[in-house]
Design an enzyme around this catalytic site. Sequence first.
Site, PDB file in Angstrom:
ATOM      1  N   ILE A  41      -6.707  -4.012  -3.666  1.00 43.34           N
ATOM      2  CA  ILE A  41      -6.975  -2.859  -4.521  1.00 43.34           C
ATOM      3  C   ILE A  41      -8.476  -2.605  -4.493  1.00 43.34           C
ATOM      4  CG2 ILE A  41      -6.898  -1.981  -6.886  1.00 43.34           C
ATOM      5  CD1 ILE A  41      -4.390  -3.753  -7.270  1.00 43.34           C
ATOM      6  N   HIS A  68       2.097   3.538   3.427  1.00 44.36           N
ATOM      7  CA  HIS A  68       2.934   2.684   2.588  1.00 44.36           C
ATOM      8  C   HIS A  68       4.370   2.711   3.101  1.00 44.36           C
ATOM      9  CE1 HIS A  68       4.112   0.504  -0.978  1.00 44.36           C
ATOM     10  NE2 HIS A  68       5.128   1.335  -1.094  1.00 44.36           N
TER      11      HIS A  68
END
Length: 125
Positions: A8, A25
């Site tokens: 992140i 993703h």
Amino acid sequence: MLAGYLRILSPYIVGQYTNRIINVHPSLLPAFRGRKSQAKAVEYGVKISGCTVHFVDYGIDTGPIIAQKAVPVMENDTERSLAMRIRKEECMLLINAVKLYCEDRLTVIGRHVRIKRGGIIGRKN
């Protein structure tokens, strides 16, 4: 680009590069965000999964969607077999999205990404 980065980014980095960081993703977002997306799809029993290329924002897999590609989930699929089929599509989708970005053909309006003329993703231009 964050393909396979699995980290992140700090809000500072994201803020410095708004709509300039691209992620891929292995699900059709907003479904199955975060890790283990293929396992979640198989466990949930969905009939269609796929992949999404999106801009990174302050959330996890929540940024404006550039492109998506559907991949069928077969009855005998495992996390691994589904992941392998999705990976093939991810590569092509990501290449096309980065090409559009480099050609300055993507415009973000709120949560929507508009592709400027001639930019049908997934089709060879």
